[in-house]
Scaffold this motif. Sequence first.
Motif, PDB file in Angstrom:
ATOM      1  N   UNK A  42      36.534 -12.827  31.541  1.00 36.65           N
ATOM      2  CA  UNK A  42      36.428 -11.972  30.357  1.00 36.65           C
ATOM      3  C   UNK A  42      35.557 -12.610  29.291  1.00 36.65           C
ATOM      4  N   UNK A  43      35.731 -13.931  29.069  1.00 38.14           N
ATOM      5  CA  UNK A  43      34.897 -14.631  28.088  1.00 38.14           C
ATOM      6  C   UNK A  43      33.417 -14.518  28.453  1.00 38.14           C
ATOM      7  N   UNK A  44      33.106 -14.753  29.721  1.00 36.53           N
ATOM      8  CA  UNK A  44      31.712 -14.670  30.165  1.00 36.53           C
ATOM      9  C   UNK A  44      31.163 -13.258  29.979  1.00 36.53           C
ATOM     10  N   UNK A  45      31.962 -12.264  30.313  1.00 34.18           N
ATOM     11  CA  UNK A  45      31.526 -10.870  30.171  1.00 34.18           C
ATOM     12  C   UNK A  45      31.271 -10.527  28.704  1.00 34.18           C
ATOM     13  N   UNK A  46      32.191 -10.934  27.830  1.00 37.46           N
ATOM     14  CA  UNK A  46      32.052 -10.619  26.412  1.00 37.46           C
ATOM     15  C   UNK A  46      30.818 -11.284  25.814  1.00 37.46           C
ATOM     16  N   UNK A  47      30.596 -12.545  26.168  1.00 34.76           N
ATOM     17  CA  UNK A  47      29.450 -13.276  25.610  1.00 34.76           C
ATOM     18  C   UNK A  47      28.136 -12.676  26.106  1.00 34.76           C
ATOM     19  N   UNK A  48      28.118 -12.221  27.348  1.00 33.96           N
ATOM     20  CA  UNK A  48      26.905 -11.596  27.889  1.00 33.96           C
ATOM     21  C   UNK A  48      26.676 -10.203  27.297  1.00 33.96           C
ATOM     22  N   UNK A  49      27.772  -9.486  27.033  1.00 40.10           N
ATOM     23  CA  UNK A  49      27.683  -8.070  26.674  1.00 40.10           C
ATOM     24  C   UNK A  49      27.626  -7.823  25.172  1.00 40.10           C
ATOM     25  N   UNK A  50      28.133  -8.779  24.376  1.00 40.59           N
ATOM     26  CA  UNK A  50      28.263  -8.567  22.930  1.00 40.59           C
ATOM     27  C   UNK A  50      27.182  -9.350  22.183  1.00 40.59           C
ATOM     28  N   UNK A  51      26.326  -8.643  21.464  1.00 39.58           N
ATOM     29  CA  UNK A  51      25.233  -9.293  20.729  1.00 39.58           C
ATOM     30  C   UNK A  51      25.755 -10.215  19.629  1.00 39.58           C
ATOM     31  N   UNK A  52      26.933  -9.918  19.083  1.00 43.79           N
ATOM     32  CA  UNK A  52      27.509 -10.762  18.032  1.00 43.79           C
ATOM     33  C   UNK A  52      27.931 -12.136  18.557  1.00 43.79           C
ATOM     34  N   UNK A  53      28.083 -12.246  19.869  1.00 40.91           N
ATOM     35  CA  UNK A  53      28.512 -13.514  20.475  1.00 40.91           C
ATOM     36  C   UNK A  53      27.349 -14.270  21.115  1.00 40.91           C
ATOM     37  N   UNK A  54      26.145 -13.767  20.920  1.00 39.00           N
ATOM     38  CA  UNK A  54      24.992 -14.427  21.543  1.00 39.00           C
ATOM     39  C   UNK A  54      24.357 -15.402  20.558  1.00 39.00           C
ATOM     40  N   UNK A  55      25.066 -16.512  20.360  1.00 33.21           N
ATOM     41  CA  UNK A  55      24.596 -17.617  19.522  1.00 33.21           C
ATOM     42  C   UNK A  55      25.080 -18.922  20.141  1.00 33.21           C
ATOM     43  N   UNK A  56      24.511 -20.076  19.722  1.00 31.85           N
ATOM     44  CA  UNK A  56      24.775 -21.348  20.414  1.00 31.85           C
ATOM     45  C   UNK A  56      26.242 -21.670  20.660  1.00 31.85           C
ATOM     46  N   UNK A  57      27.088 -21.453  19.656  1.00 29.98           N
ATOM     47  CA  UNK A  57      28.512 -21.774  19.814  1.00 29.98           C
ATOM     48  C   UNK A  57      29.104 -21.077  21.033  1.00 29.98           C
ATOM     49  N   UNK A  58      28.765 -19.809  21.208  1.00 28.62           N
ATOM     50  CA  UNK A  58      29.339 -19.030  22.302  1.00 28.62           C
ATOM     51  C   UNK A  58      28.628 -19.297  23.628  1.00 28.62           C
ATOM     52  N   UNK A  59      27.373 -19.708  23.569  1.00 29.23           N
ATOM     53  CA  UNK A  59      26.694 -20.110  24.805  1.00 29.23           C
ATOM     54  C   UNK A  59      27.370 -21.346  25.401  1.00 29.23           C
ATOM     55  N   UNK A  60      27.748 -22.289  24.525  1.00 28.44           N
ATOM     56  CA  UNK A  60      28.458 -23.473  25.013  1.00 28.44           C
ATOM     57  C   UNK A  60      29.854 -23.090  25.528  1.00 28.44           C
ATOM     58  N   UNK A  61      30.479 -22.122  24.859  1.00 28.29           N
ATOM     59  CA  UNK A  61      31.778 -21.634  25.340  1.00 28.29           C
ATOM     60  C   UNK A  61      31.619 -20.992  26.717  1.00 28.29           C
ATOM     61  N   UNK A  62      30.517 -20.276  26.922  1.00 31.51           N
ATOM     62  CA  UNK A  62      30.254 -19.673  28.235  1.00 31.51           C
ATOM     63  C   UNK A  62      30.097 -20.757  29.299  1.00 31.51           C
TER      64      UNK A  62
END
Length: 312
Positions: A42-62
């Motif tokens: 779910x985390x991977x899907x959200x980070x890929x699908x949500x533009x608000x999560x497409x920043x360095x912090x969330x890329x490392x979370x992915x």
Amino acid sequence: MWLNATAFPFLLTGFPGMEKAHHWISIPLLVVYIFILLGNGTLLFLIRDNHNLQEPMYYFLAMLAATDLGVTLNTMPTVLGVLWLNHREIGHGACFTQAYFIHTLSIVESGVLLAMAYDRFIAIHSPLRYTSILTNKQVMKIGLGVLTRAGLSIMPIIIRLHWFPYCGSRVLSHAFCLHQDIIKLVCADITFNRLYPVVVVFAMVLLDFLIIISSYILILKTVMGITSGEERAKALNTCVSHICCILVFYVTVVGLTFIHRFEKHAPHVVHITMSYIYFLFPPFMNPVIYSIKTKQIQSGILRLLAPSHSRT
């Protein structure tokens, strides 16, 4: 008795003395596996699908979520195979490959946690330069560096396993292959394979931890220089999830090391259980921690659960 390295498979082990309860033991393990797959997926899907999560912090979370998925998918088939079907045999090549990915991904996880500490330091110390320092290209370089460091560092000891002679028992202690378990079956000089992993742990995992601690000391110094109490709290709050993940990972590492150190004094079932905790607890907890502490991820999950409501 000397055994040809490819002629005889290794035998995996579930919970010795509890074979009749294997089917029952598999139920909570399966539930945990499913939660890990769903949570990190779910985390991977959200980070890929949500533009608000497409920043360095969330890329490392992915990267962290992908690592946790890798560990789970690597160990789950043999564990459930032993507990459900009593399928204990595993070929040498498959066993060595599994051991390689298990140990590599452990080093990757440590490296990703370090990268996340660097991300938090830049975000708090140089917020205006955050996006210019941690560009997508830079994040990719860090991720590739973490993966390369882990993959190359584990390779020497795994390659040597292919050339060792194996004698006596071919029974491993777990339902998955670990390097330290395999070398107990070797009838040759294993000095390098005993000492090299210690060097890797000290040079990488321990060093990563010390650098993470240093990063947070600098972060605290920066935060204490912020005049507004509300801004200080806001800055520290962005680090809470990462700190929790660090504690989960390193506490389980210390716990497993402690059990290994006093292996002769602890029941074997405790040793095996601690190994499962080490491989399952961080992948299980990381999505939970970020889902609880990160509003953007909470919003993404709510949109997934109630898509029609989110559009109204």
